[in-house]
Structure formats: C-alpha cells, structure tokens
Design a protein around this motif. Structure first.
Motif, PDB file in Angstrom:
ATOM      1  N   THR A   7       8.022  -5.647   0.641  1.00 58.47           N
ATOM      2  CA  THR A   7       7.539  -4.869  -0.500  1.00 58.47           C
ATOM      3  C   THR A   7       6.451  -5.656  -1.214  1.00 58.47           C
ATOM      4  O   THR A   7       6.414  -6.886  -1.151  1.00 58.47           O
ATOM      5  N   VAL A   8       5.583  -4.923  -1.894  1.00 63.81           N
ATOM      6  CA  VAL A   8       4.481  -5.539  -2.631  1.00 63.81           C
ATOM      7  C   VAL A   8       4.391  -4.855  -3.985  1.00 63.81           C
ATOM      8  O   VAL A   8       4.539  -3.632  -4.085  1.00 63.81           O
ATOM      9  N   ASP A   9       4.150  -5.661  -5.022  1.00 62.02           N
ATOM     10  CA  ASP A   9       3.980  -5.148  -6.374  1.00 62.02           C
ATOM     11  C   ASP A   9       2.905  -4.054  -6.371  1.00 62.02           C
ATOM     12  O   ASP A   9       1.856  -4.206  -5.743  1.00 62.02           O
ATOM     13  N   GLU A  10       3.169  -2.962  -7.080  1.00 58.52           N
ATOM     14  CA  GLU A  10       2.265  -1.798  -7.069  1.00 58.52           C
ATOM     15  C   GLU A  10       0.851  -2.155  -7.525  1.00 58.52           C
ATOM     16  O   GLU A  10      -0.127  -1.718  -6.929  1.00 58.52           O
ATOM     17  N   GLN A  11       0.728  -2.973  -8.573  1.00 59.75           N
ATOM     18  CA  GLN A  11      -0.602  -3.349  -9.064  1.00 59.75           C
ATOM     19  C   GLN A  11      -1.346  -4.183  -8.018  1.00 59.75           C
ATOM     20  O   GLN A  11      -2.538  -3.985  -7.777  1.00 59.75           O
ATOM     21  N   LYS A  12      -0.642  -5.103  -7.378  1.00 61.08           N
ATOM     22  CA  LYS A  12      -1.250  -5.934  -6.330  1.00 61.08           C
ATOM     23  C   LYS A  12      -1.648  -5.058  -5.143  1.00 61.08           C
ATOM     24  O   LYS A  12      -2.696  -5.240  -4.543  1.00 61.08           O
ATOM     25  N   LEU A  13      -0.809  -4.046  -4.834  1.00 61.95           N
ATOM     26  CA  LEU A  13      -1.100  -3.130  -3.741  1.00 61.95           C
ATOM     27  C   LEU A  13      -2.370  -2.327  -4.026  1.00 61.95           C
ATOM     28  O   LEU A  13      -3.193  -2.117  -3.131  1.00 61.95           O
ATOM     29  N   ILE A  14      -2.570  -1.934  -5.271  1.00 63.52           N
ATOM     30  CA  ILE A  14      -3.788  -1.201  -5.659  1.00 63.52           C
ATOM     31  C   ILE A  14      -5.017  -2.088  -5.453  1.00 63.52           C
ATOM     32  O   ILE A  14      -6.036  -1.638  -4.914  1.00 63.52           O
ATOM     33  N   GLU A  15      -4.933  -3.353  -5.851  1.00 58.97           N
ATOM     34  CA  GLU A  15      -6.046  -4.289  -5.677  1.00 58.97           C
ATOM     35  C   GLU A  15      -6.365  -4.496  -4.196  1.00 58.97           C
ATOM     36  O   GLU A  15      -7.528  -4.513  -3.791  1.00 58.97           O
ATOM     37  N   ILE A  16      -5.317  -4.657  -3.395  1.00 58.48           N
ATOM     38  CA  ILE A  16      -5.498  -4.883  -1.958  1.00 58.48           C
ATOM     39  C   ILE A  16      -6.111  -3.654  -1.304  1.00 58.48           C
ATOM     40  O   ILE A  16      -7.037  -3.768  -0.485  1.00 58.48           O
ATOM     41  N   ALA A  17      -5.614  -2.482  -1.684  1.00 59.52           N
ATOM     42  CA  ALA A  17      -6.144  -1.235  -1.106  1.00 59.52           C
ATOM     43  C   ALA A  17      -7.628  -1.106  -1.414  1.00 59.52           C
ATOM     44  O   ALA A  17      -8.426  -0.755  -0.539  1.00 59.52           O
ATOM     45  N   LYS A  18      -8.011  -1.420  -2.649  1.00 61.40           N
ATOM     46  CA  LYS A  18      -9.420  -1.338  -3.037  1.00 61.40           C
ATOM     47  C   LYS A  18     -10.260  -2.324  -2.221  1.00 61.40           C
ATOM     48  O   LYS A  18     -11.331  -1.987  -1.725  1.00 61.40           O
ATOM     49  N   ALA A  19      -9.756  -3.540  -2.049  1.00 62.57           N
ATOM     50  CA  ALA A  19     -10.486  -4.562  -1.289  1.00 62.57           C
ATOM     51  C   ALA A  19     -10.616  -4.172   0.184  1.00 62.57           C
ATOM     52  O   ALA A  19     -11.626  -4.476   0.822  1.00 62.57           O
ATOM     53  N   LEU A  20      -9.608  -3.489   0.717  1.00 60.85           N
ATOM     54  CA  LEU A  20      -9.649  -3.071   2.117  1.00 60.85           C
ATOM     55  C   LEU A  20     -10.403  -1.760   2.316  1.00 60.85           C
ATOM     56  O   LEU A  20     -10.690  -1.369   3.442  1.00 60.85           O
ATOM     57  N   GLY A  21     -10.687  -1.068   1.220  1.00 61.19           N
ATOM     58  CA  GLY A  21     -11.414   0.196   1.312  1.00 61.19           C
ATOM     59  C   GLY A  21     -10.543   1.348   1.809  1.00 61.19           C
ATOM     60  O   GLY A  21     -11.039   2.257   2.471  1.00 61.19           O
ATOM     61  N   VAL A  22      -9.260   1.283   1.496  1.00 59.37           N
ATOM     62  CA  VAL A  22      -8.337   2.351   1.871  1.00 59.37           C
ATOM     63  C   VAL A  22      -7.514   2.738   0.651  1.00 59.37           C
ATOM     64  O   VAL A  22      -7.541   2.051  -0.369  1.00 59.37           O
ATOM     65  N   SER A  23      -6.772   3.818   0.768  1.00 59.76           N
ATOM     66  CA  SER A  23      -5.911   4.227  -0.338  1.00 59.76           C
ATOM     67  C   SER A  23      -4.570   3.508  -0.254  1.00 59.76           C
ATOM     68  O   SER A  23      -4.182   2.999   0.804  1.00 59.76           O
ATOM     69  N   VAL A  24      -3.863   3.490  -1.375  1.00 55.96           N
ATOM     70  CA  VAL A  24      -2.525   2.903  -1.404  1.00 55.96           C
ATOM     71  C   VAL A  24      -1.620   3.656  -0.430  1.00 55.96           C
ATOM     72  O   VAL A  24      -0.821   3.061   0.293  1.00 55.96           O
ATOM     73  N   GLU A  25      -1.790   4.979  -0.390  1.00 53.66           N
ATOM     74  CA  GLU A  25      -0.983   5.805   0.517  1.00 53.66           C
ATOM     75  C   GLU A  25      -1.246   5.436   1.966  1.00 53.66           C
ATOM     76  O   GLU A  25      -0.341   5.460   2.799  1.00 53.66           O
ATOM     77  N   ALA A  26      -2.497   5.095   2.289  1.00 58.01           N
ATOM     78  CA  ALA A  26      -2.832   4.701   3.656  1.00 58.01           C
ATOM     79  C   ALA A  26      -2.076   3.431   4.039  1.00 58.01           C
ATOM     80  O   ALA A  26      -1.616   3.310   5.177  1.00 58.01           O
ATOM     81  N   ILE A  27      -1.939   2.517   3.100  1.00 58.15           N
ATOM     82  CA  ILE A  27      -1.194   1.293   3.384  1.00 58.15           C
ATOM     83  C   ILE A  27       0.293   1.609   3.538  1.00 58.15           C
ATOM     84  O   ILE A  27       0.937   1.172   4.488  1.00 58.15           O
ATOM     85  N   LYS A  28       0.826   2.399   2.607  1.00 56.02           N
ATOM     86  CA  LYS A  28       2.249   2.715   2.647  1.00 56.02           C
ATOM     87  C   LYS A  28       2.633   3.512   3.893  1.00 56.02           C
ATOM     88  O   LYS A  28       3.709   3.330   4.439  1.00 56.02           O
ATOM     89  N   ASN A  29       1.757   4.396   4.338  1.00 58.95           N
ATOM     90  CA  ASN A  29       2.080   5.284   5.457  1.00 58.95           C
ATOM     91  C   ASN A  29       1.413   4.878   6.764  1.00 58.95           C
ATOM     92  O   ASN A  29       1.394   5.663   7.704  1.00 58.95           O
ATOM     93  N   PHE A  30       0.864   3.669   6.812  1.00 58.28           N
ATOM     94  CA  PHE A  30       0.150   3.215   8.007  1.00 58.28           C
ATOM     95  C   PHE A  30       1.042   3.290   9.235  1.00 58.28           C
ATOM     96  O   PHE A  30       2.212   2.912   9.210  1.00 58.28           O
ATOM     97  N   SER A  31       0.453   3.784  10.316  1.00 60.85           N
ATOM     98  CA  SER A  31       1.187   3.879  11.579  1.00 60.85           C
ATOM     99  C   SER A  31       0.242   3.499  12.705  1.00 60.85           C
ATOM    100  O   SER A  31      -0.813   4.117  12.867  1.00 60.85           O
ATOM    101  N   GLU A  32       0.622   2.495  13.481  1.00 59.86           N
ATOM    102  CA  GLU A  32      -0.219   2.093  14.612  1.00 59.86           C
ATOM    103  C   GLU A  32      -0.329   3.225  15.619  1.00 59.86           C
ATOM    104  O   GLU A  32      -1.373   3.413  16.239  1.00 59.86           O
ATOM    105  N   GLU A  33       0.731   3.994  15.751  1.00 59.34           N
ATOM    106  CA  GLU A  33       0.706   5.125  16.681  1.00 59.34           C
ATOM    107  C   GLU A  33      -0.391   6.118  16.285  1.00 59.34           C
ATOM    108  O   GLU A  33      -1.138   6.601  17.133  1.00 59.34           O
ATOM    109  N   ALA A  34      -0.517   6.378  14.979  1.00 59.74           N
ATOM    110  CA  ALA A  34      -1.565   7.293  14.517  1.00 59.74           C
ATOM    111  C   ALA A  34      -2.952   6.734  14.799  1.00 59.74           C
ATOM    112  O   ALA A  34      -3.851   7.464  15.205  1.00 59.74           O
TER     113      ALA A  34
END
Length: 129
Positions: free
Chosen positions: A47-74
């Motif tokens: 698990t990752v703190d929500e605020q830290k997750l928002i910062e990471i998502a912004k730095a990676l250029g993806v949404s928080v939902e994309a990180i939470k729902n990431f699937s290699e199969e997709a």
C-alpha cells in the motif's frame, strides 16, 4: 476456502509502470523530491499513502486509477492488438495536421490550372502568328 481476492500490490504496479516508461528509480525520486531508497521502499510496499500516490502518478504521467488498476495482461493485450508487421505501434492517434484529401484536391486544382494556362499560351501563339 476464501473467495476474497488478494489486494493489488500498489508498489509493484508503480515499479512496472516506471519500468515501462523507461524511468529509473533515481529519476522518479527526483521528480517527487525524495531519494532512490524511498522509491525502493515504496515499490516494495503493498500500500502507498494516497498523497504520495498522487505525486507518483503525476511524475509518471498516469492517473492514480491507472496505478491502482494496472494489469500486465492488459498491457500485453494492447501491445498484441496494436503491433503491426512493419514494427510500429499504432494507437489511432496519428496527429496529422492537415486533411490529406484536401491536399489531393489542391494538387488536382493546380494541375487543372496549369493545363488551362498551357492552352491559353498555345492559343496566343497560334493566334498571334
């Protein structure tokens, strides 16, 4: 036997997205104002703190939902369905800044005008002599 699903490992998702974007831990750390060791710890956490997750998502250029729902199969499905024999990945986002049909019409009109100019020139030559 439990039917509960295991929660997604958010840190692993962050790691895979970062790797797919060809970004090193140091670069991500610099982007969010921390160090490489902190990124390593985050990527090893389920698990990752929500605020830290928002910062990471912004730095990676993806949404928080994309990180939470990431699937290699997709990801593999997208690559598999868009990879062509010519070695390019087509996303349907060509980005053409003009309408190719307009260019064809423009060329046709220029050719017609050139023919008219040629006929006019030849008529002047024939009538002038």
């Amino acid at each position: 036997m439990s039917t509960a699903t295991k929660p997604k490992h958010i840190g692993r998702n962050i790691s895979r997205i970062r790797e797919l974007k060809d970004m090193k831990q140091e670069a991500l750390a610099q982007a969010i104002g921390t160090n490489q060791q902190a990124i390593s710890a985050i990527e090893n956490s389920e698990t990752v703190d929500e605020q830290k997750l928002i910062e990471i998502a912004k730095a990676l250029g993806v949404s928080v939902e994309a990180i939470k729902n990431f699937s290699e199969e997709a990801v593999f499905n997208i690559i598999g369905n868009t990879f062509q024999d010519h070695g390019a990945i087509t996303t349907g986002n060509y980005g053409c800044t003009f309408n190719p049909l307009d260019k064809v019409v423009e060329l046709y009109e220029r050719l017609v005008q050139a023919e008219k100019d040629k006929v006019e020139y030849l008529e002047k030559l024939l009538n002038g002599k």
